[in-house]
Design a protein around this motif. Sequence first.
Motif, PDB file in Angstrom:
ATOM      1  N   ALA A   1       5.427   3.777   7.592  1.00 29.46           N
ATOM      2  CA  ALA A   1       5.140   4.527   8.812  1.00 29.46           C
ATOM      3  C   ALA A   1       3.950   5.438   8.592  1.00 29.46           C
ATOM      4  O   ALA A   1       3.035   5.504   9.417  1.00 29.46           O
ATOM      5  CB  ALA A   1       6.365   5.347   9.219  1.00 29.46           C
ATOM      6  N   THR A   2       3.968   6.107   7.480  1.00 33.78           N
ATOM      7  CA  THR A   2       2.868   7.030   7.183  1.00 33.78           C
ATOM      8  C   THR A   2       1.555   6.285   6.971  1.00 33.78           C
ATOM      9  O   THR A   2       0.502   6.713   7.441  1.00 33.78           O
ATOM     10  CB  THR A   2       3.213   7.846   5.933  1.00 33.78           C
ATOM     11  OG1 THR A   2       4.455   8.494   6.153  1.00 33.78           O
ATOM     12  CG2 THR A   2       2.146   8.889   5.665  1.00 33.78           C
TER      13      THR A   2
ATOM     14  N   LEU B   1      -3.801   4.981   8.851  1.00 38.07           N
ATOM     15  CA  LEU B   1      -4.835   3.997   9.155  1.00 38.07           C
ATOM     16  C   LEU B   1      -5.264   4.014  10.616  1.00 38.07           C
ATOM     17  O   LEU B   1      -6.383   3.637  10.947  1.00 38.07           O
ATOM     18  CB  LEU B   1      -4.347   2.601   8.771  1.00 38.07           C
ATOM     19  CG  LEU B   1      -4.186   2.387   7.268  1.00 38.07           C
ATOM     20  CD1 LEU B   1      -3.738   0.969   6.988  1.00 38.07           C
ATOM     21  CD2 LEU B   1      -5.502   2.665   6.564  1.00 38.07           C
ATOM     22  N   SER B   2      -4.359   4.439  11.463  1.00 37.84           N
ATOM     23  CA  SER B   2      -4.738   4.441  12.875  1.00 37.84           C
ATOM     24  C   SER B   2      -5.280   5.806  13.291  1.00 37.84           C
ATOM     25  O   SER B   2      -5.463   6.083  14.463  1.00 37.84           O
ATOM     26  CB  SER B   2      -3.555   4.049  13.750  1.00 37.84           C
ATOM     27  OG  SER B   2      -2.524   4.997  13.598  1.00 37.84           O
TER      28      SER B   2
ATOM     29  N   VAL C   1       0.842  -1.190   0.000  1.00 36.76           N
ATOM     30  CA  VAL C   1       0.000   0.000   0.000  1.00 36.76           C
ATOM     31  C   VAL C   1       0.884   1.249   0.000  1.00 36.76           C
ATOM     32  O   VAL C   1       0.630   2.215  -0.720  1.00 36.76           O
ATOM     33  CB  VAL C   1      -0.925   0.017   1.234  1.00 36.76           C
ATOM     34  CG1 VAL C   1      -1.720   1.305   1.284  1.00 36.76           C
ATOM     35  CG2 VAL C   1      -1.847  -1.183   1.202  1.00 36.76           C
ATOM     36  N   ALA C   2       1.942   1.186   0.798  1.00 32.04           N
ATOM     37  CA  ALA C   2       2.847   2.331   0.904  1.00 32.04           C
ATOM     38  C   ALA C   2       3.459   2.648  -0.458  1.00 32.04           C
ATOM     39  O   ALA C   2       3.481   3.800  -0.900  1.00 32.04           O
ATOM     40  CB  ALA C   2       3.941   2.029   1.924  1.00 32.04           C
ATOM     41  N   ARG C   3       3.922   1.617  -1.123  1.00 30.46           N
ATOM     42  CA  ARG C   3       4.540   1.822  -2.428  1.00 30.46           C
ATOM     43  C   ARG C   3       3.536   2.464  -3.389  1.00 30.46           C
ATOM     44  O   ARG C   3       3.818   3.430  -4.078  1.00 30.46           O
ATOM     45  CB  ARG C   3       5.033   0.490  -2.981  1.00 30.46           C
ATOM     46  CG  ARG C   3       5.894   0.676  -4.230  1.00 30.46           C
ATOM     47  CD  ARG C   3       6.491  -0.653  -4.718  1.00 30.46           C
ATOM     48  NE  ARG C   3       6.795  -1.553  -3.619  1.00 30.46           N
ATOM     49  CZ  ARG C   3       6.164  -2.711  -3.419  1.00 30.46           C
ATOM     50  NH1 ARG C   3       5.192  -3.099  -4.239  1.00 30.46           N
ATOM     51  NH2 ARG C   3       6.505  -3.490  -2.409  1.00 30.46           N
ATOM     52  N   LEU C   4       2.335   1.902  -3.366  1.00 33.42           N
ATOM     53  CA  LEU C   4       1.297   2.389  -4.262  1.00 33.42           C
ATOM     54  C   LEU C   4       0.960   3.860  -3.998  1.00 33.42           C
ATOM     55  O   LEU C   4       0.708   4.639  -4.929  1.00 33.42           O
ATOM     56  CB  LEU C   4       0.029   1.544  -4.080  1.00 33.42           C
ATOM     57  CG  LEU C   4      -0.977   1.588  -5.224  1.00 33.42           C
ATOM     58  CD1 LEU C   4      -0.359   1.002  -6.477  1.00 33.42           C
ATOM     59  CD2 LEU C   4      -2.235   0.835  -4.839  1.00 33.42           C
ATOM     60  N   ALA C   5       0.982   4.225  -2.754  1.00 30.89           N
ATOM     61  CA  ALA C   5       0.630   5.608  -2.401  1.00 30.89           C
ATOM     62  C   ALA C   5       1.846   6.518  -2.447  1.00 30.89           C
ATOM     63  O   ALA C   5       1.743   7.733  -2.263  1.00 30.89           O
ATOM     64  CB  ALA C   5      -0.015   5.646  -1.023  1.00 30.89           C
ATOM     65  N   GLY C   6       3.009   5.922  -2.662  1.00 30.13           N
ATOM     66  CA  GLY C   6       4.224   6.724  -2.733  1.00 30.13           C
ATOM     67  C   GLY C   6       4.661   7.288  -1.402  1.00 30.13           C
ATOM     68  O   GLY C   6       5.205   8.393  -1.324  1.00 30.13           O
TER      69      GLY C   6
END
Lengths: 329, 329
Positions: B23-24, B29-30, B14-19
């Motif tokens: 951590a972010t 999500l939290s 997901v991180a990669r996809l969102a760039g």
Amino acid sequence: MDQTPPARLKMTDVARLAGVSVATVSRALSGSVLVSQDTRARIEAAVEATGYVVNQVAAGLRLQRSRQILVMLPDIANPFFGEVVLGIEEEAQHQGFGVLIGNTGRSPDREAALARQFQTGAVDGLVLLTGRRPALLADVPASRMVAVSEHIADDSIATVSIDNHAAAIEAVGYLRGLGHRRIAHIGGPAGNVLTAQRFQGYRDAQGGDFDPRLVRYGDYSIASGEAAMRGMLDEAARPTAVFCSNDEMAVGAIRAARAFGIGVPAGLAVIGFDDIPFAGAYDPPLTTVRQPRRQMGRLAARILLAALAGDELPAPTALPHLLVVRQSS
Amino acid sequence: MDQTPPARLKMTDVARLAGVSVATVSRALSGSVLVSQDTRARIEAAVEATGYVVNQVAAGLRLQRSRQILVMLPDIANPFFGEVVLGIEEEAQHQGFGVLIGNTGRSPDREAALARQFQTGAVDGLVLLTGRRPALLADVPASRMVAVSEHIADDSIATVSIDNHAAAIEAVGYLRGLGHRRIAHIGGPAGNVLTAQRFQGYRDAQGGDFDPRLVRYGDYSIASGEAAMRGMLDEAARPTAVFCSNDEMAVGAIRAARAFGIGVPAGLAVIGFDDIPFAGAYDPPLTTVRQPRRQMGRLAARILLAALAGDELPAPTALPHLLVVRQSS
DNA sequence: CCGTACGATGAAATCGATTGTAAGGTTCCC
DNA sequence: GGGAACCTTACAATCGATTTCATCGTACGG
């Protein structure tokens, strides 16, 4: 004020105590042969002394499994499901698995919420008592699920159940043996597989005596059985017997008959289905088809856990049912 | 043959996809405030697109909690417990917690095996429907447990229940109001807190009419109620009414009366306890004390989850019961 | 116009167990 | 007596998310 709870022991602690590395402790605890008798004994002593228990969450993360299964059902308060869950839990506990309860209340939202538990990795396998596979779980392999009682249409999910068609034939056949011909049927919710199977058995047994006006559908509640029976007793040509798709609706039918001043079994013979604990205690004691609920649960769990372990199991054959004749017929 | 299941997505994906970094994503999500509107939107889009769900096992390891509670009970097939579990599950699901079922079958071994689940970190909290704290869990803080229905003696565990003493007084008082004086009592297993409380209420209501020969104990089964009642009907001085500690035993009592040719309520007035679903459908419909089982379960879950979250809750007061008068008295 | 403060983000440590691989110590055989 | 083979054990990577701490950039005050 807040007394800190006794710090949870880690494998490291046990390792230090036994004078070995965590790797060795892990191997010893998982029964690997790569540990000498001597070392193993020392580790076991340390475990014993400290009361150490492996952290399932950590192990689960590493192994990608949680040793838990989810049972999805419409209503845990229903004695039928309760007994099935009992069987599931028995076998699961025996194999060191935990059993999560997911009550759908027949709401798709709840069902979806529960299905999500599956995606979170908190659950290895699924037992379905709902008669259908949640939409969200369309791409989960069938080998991670098993259905109980109700076969799931158009799916390769293994099913544990009795032969509902044969059971219905047997029940209706018994009534016919008593001389009844105008036999009514109160089925479960229309459009479901179970309802269809039992109806088909009923119809096959009735043969030329089949009369569509003597068929009603309920929702398995006492009230729905009562309403269905009242409807038929209001008609000119009353039935002399009724075969109900569960015991609750059979009780409802008896109550309806009583309200019409009709005696059971004298004026109306009644047969239920399931043989829930109260069936034998009712007045009159209910004639019914017993399903081996607990055994069904146990078998379902066994099949699921075996499948999760990678074993291939033969497609389960139907479990035996039993016509229990009491005084309502 | 074996089609590999669709690879489970990780937060990294997901991180990669969102760039952005994991951590972010985790923060977004939290619900942390430390994420800009813009980034949050991008992450949410990525989550939406992929159908990503957080891995609870991994999160659980890091956070040292599993978001699961264990319900320990004697028998899940019993309709009383089933309804309580329903309430518990409702509230737990609402708060994103899973509910594990632990059936003890009243066996200490099973109880111990279940208690071990607690040590494995698979469970955050415990709901006890067994009336006692498992020996293995002696040093688990009381704030991680809650008892339902039966108060646990000599323990600081919070309890959710009705006022059993008052309910018994009310039930017996009602019978006395009908003119009965020779009122019998069939209690639960001797030596347990619940049994003692209801007996005390019975005794207090009977006052000078109390007769120890009219008190028997059963195990909450229909058969035990029937046996107890038969015992009393065999004696010379029969009771004219009976107050039973649950509905099953009340049904047993009615069956016993019937076997002696005694009508209910004409020859023997009967009051049960719990108001299980069948109570109103029995013949005669059972007068009984209704416990708000579902609400009890819900409240228990609410208290437990609040305690797990660190909240301090006021000691729960007794929930309201209700004397439901039907035709058995 | 520069320093400071703060908002947003990323790198990396961490939770506790499992396991592939490397390495140490014996034993045994020639 | 030396080396191969084997039996044990330890080191370190790994599972996937959370969170501390550091960093970068920008806005704002002086």
